[in-house]
Design a protein around this motif. Sequence first.
Motif, PDB file in Angstrom:
ATOM      1  N   MET A   1       0.823  -1.197   0.000  1.00 23.90           N
ATOM      2  CA  MET A   1       0.000   0.000   0.000  1.00 23.90           C
ATOM      3  C   MET A   1       0.863   1.255   0.000  1.00 23.90           C
ATOM      4  O   MET A   1       0.497   2.254  -0.583  1.00 23.90           O
ATOM      5  CB  MET A   1      -0.928  -0.033   1.219  1.00 23.90           C
ATOM      6  CG  MET A   1      -1.937   1.069   1.230  1.00 23.90           C
ATOM      7  SD  MET A   1      -3.084   0.844  -0.122  1.00 23.90           S
ATOM      8  CE  MET A   1      -4.336   1.961   0.298  1.00 23.90           C
ATOM      9  N   GLU A   2       2.038   1.186   0.633  1.00 21.79           N
ATOM     10  CA  GLU A   2       2.912   2.349   0.702  1.00 21.79           C
ATOM     11  C   GLU A   2       3.469   2.714  -0.680  1.00 21.79           C
ATOM     12  O   GLU A   2       3.624   3.879  -0.995  1.00 21.79           O
ATOM     13  CB  GLU A   2       4.057   2.102   1.670  1.00 21.79           C
ATOM     14  CG  GLU A   2       4.851   3.361   1.957  1.00 21.79           C
ATOM     15  CD  GLU A   2       5.827   3.183   3.088  1.00 21.79           C
ATOM     16  OE1 GLU A   2       6.979   3.544   2.886  1.00 21.79           O
ATOM     17  OE2 GLU A   2       5.409   2.681   4.140  1.00 21.79           O
ATOM     18  N   LYS A   3       3.754   1.696  -1.518  1.00 25.91           N
ATOM     19  CA  LYS A   3       4.242   1.972  -2.868  1.00 25.91           C
ATOM     20  C   LYS A   3       3.202   2.746  -3.672  1.00 25.91           C
ATOM     21  O   LYS A   3       3.540   3.635  -4.432  1.00 25.91           O
ATOM     22  CB  LYS A   3       4.593   0.680  -3.606  1.00 25.91           C
ATOM     23  CG  LYS A   3       5.936   0.144  -3.278  1.00 25.91           C
ATOM     24  CD  LYS A   3       6.271  -0.992  -4.198  1.00 25.91           C
ATOM     25  CE  LYS A   3       7.706  -1.400  -4.000  1.00 25.91           C
ATOM     26  NZ  LYS A   3       8.130  -2.379  -4.979  1.00 25.91           N
ATOM     27  N   PHE A   4       1.941   2.395  -3.481  1.00 24.06           N
ATOM     28  CA  PHE A   4       0.867   3.088  -4.181  1.00 24.06           C
ATOM     29  C   PHE A   4       0.831   4.553  -3.766  1.00 24.06           C
ATOM     30  O   PHE A   4       0.679   5.440  -4.606  1.00 24.06           O
ATOM     31  CB  PHE A   4      -0.474   2.405  -3.896  1.00 24.06           C
ATOM     32  CG  PHE A   4      -1.630   2.993  -4.645  1.00 24.06           C
ATOM     33  CD1 PHE A   4      -1.709   2.857  -6.019  1.00 24.06           C
ATOM     34  CD2 PHE A   4      -2.613   3.696  -3.981  1.00 24.06           C
ATOM     35  CE1 PHE A   4      -2.767   3.407  -6.725  1.00 24.06           C
ATOM     36  CE2 PHE A   4      -3.675   4.247  -4.680  1.00 24.06           C
ATOM     37  CZ  PHE A   4      -3.747   4.108  -6.047  1.00 24.06           C
ATOM     38  N   LEU A   8       1.341   7.932  -6.080  1.00 24.71           N
ATOM     39  CA  LEU A   8       0.391   9.045  -6.066  1.00 24.71           C
ATOM     40  C   LEU A   8       1.095  10.357  -5.723  1.00 24.71           C
ATOM     41  O   LEU A   8       0.811  11.396  -6.320  1.00 24.71           O
ATOM     42  CB  LEU A   8      -0.741   8.783  -5.077  1.00 24.71           C
ATOM     43  CG  LEU A   8      -1.747   7.713  -5.488  1.00 24.71           C
ATOM     44  CD1 LEU A   8      -2.781   7.511  -4.398  1.00 24.71           C
ATOM     45  CD2 LEU A   8      -2.427   8.102  -6.780  1.00 24.71           C
ATOM     46  N   ASP A   9       2.028  10.308  -4.770  1.00 27.30           N
ATOM     47  CA  ASP A   9       2.783  11.511  -4.414  1.00 27.30           C
ATOM     48  C   ASP A   9       3.595  12.014  -5.600  1.00 27.30           C
ATOM     49  O   ASP A   9       3.657  13.213  -5.852  1.00 27.30           O
ATOM     50  CB  ASP A   9       3.715  11.241  -3.224  1.00 27.30           C
ATOM     51  CG  ASP A   9       2.954  11.069  -1.919  1.00 27.30           C
ATOM     52  OD1 ASP A   9       1.786  11.494  -1.842  1.00 27.30           O
ATOM     53  OD2 ASP A   9       3.544  10.499  -0.981  1.00 27.30           O
ATOM     54  N   LEU A  10       4.230  11.104  -6.318  1.00 24.14           N
ATOM     55  CA  LEU A  10       5.006  11.485  -7.493  1.00 24.14           C
ATOM     56  C   LEU A  10       4.110  12.088  -8.569  1.00 24.14           C
ATOM     57  O   LEU A  10       4.462  13.088  -9.200  1.00 24.14           O
ATOM     58  CB  LEU A  10       5.761  10.280  -8.056  1.00 24.14           C
ATOM     59  CG  LEU A  10       6.960   9.813  -7.252  1.00 24.14           C
ATOM     60  CD1 LEU A  10       7.511   8.510  -7.827  1.00 24.14           C
ATOM     61  CD2 LEU A  10       8.039  10.882  -7.234  1.00 24.14           C
ATOM     62  N   ALA A  11       2.958  11.483  -8.784  1.00 30.48           N
ATOM     63  CA  ALA A  11       2.020  11.994  -9.788  1.00 30.48           C
ATOM     64  C   ALA A  11       1.520  13.385  -9.397  1.00 30.48           C
ATOM     65  O   ALA A  11       1.433  14.279 -10.248  1.00 30.48           O
ATOM     66  CB  ALA A  11       0.843  11.034  -9.949  1.00 30.48           C
ATOM     67  N   GLN A  12       1.239  13.575  -8.134  1.00 30.37           N
ATOM     68  CA  GLN A  12       0.775  14.884  -7.677  1.00 30.37           C
ATOM     69  C   GLN A  12       1.882  15.930  -7.831  1.00 30.37           C
ATOM     70  O   GLN A  12       1.630  17.049  -8.285  1.00 30.37           O
ATOM     71  CB  GLN A  12       0.316  14.830  -6.232  1.00 30.37           C
ATOM     72  CG  GLN A  12      -0.227  16.161  -5.737  1.00 30.37           C
ATOM     73  CD  GLN A  12      -0.751  16.095  -4.315  1.00 30.37           C
ATOM     74  OE1 GLN A  12      -0.659  15.064  -3.663  1.00 30.37           O
ATOM     75  NE2 GLN A  12      -1.291  17.185  -3.842  1.00 30.37           N
TER      76      GLN A  12
END
Length: 80
Positions: A1-4, A8-12
Motif C-alpha cells: 500500500m505504501e508503494k501506491f 500518487l505523491d510522485l504523480a501529484q
Amino acid sequence: MEKFADVLDLAQAHTEREIQLRIAAIQEYANRGYGSDICVDCGDPIPEIRRRHVPNAKRCAACQAAEERSRALPARRCAA
C-alpha cells in the motif's frame, strides 16, 4: 500500500510542477507575448502555431525533438 502512496505523491508533484510551468508561461505571455520567435539552437523562426501550443518554447519542433533524443540516449563507452 505504501508503494501506491509513493506513486500518487510522485504523480501529484508532477502535476503541480506542470501547473507551475503553465502559470509561468501564461505570465510571461501576458508580459511579452508568446514564447521566443527564434529557435535557440538553429536560429530559424518558431512557427506561431507551436508558440501558441507551447507558450514557453525556446526551440523549433525539430530541435526540441533532437534535444529530447539526446537526453534519452545513454552515454556511450569507448572500447579501450
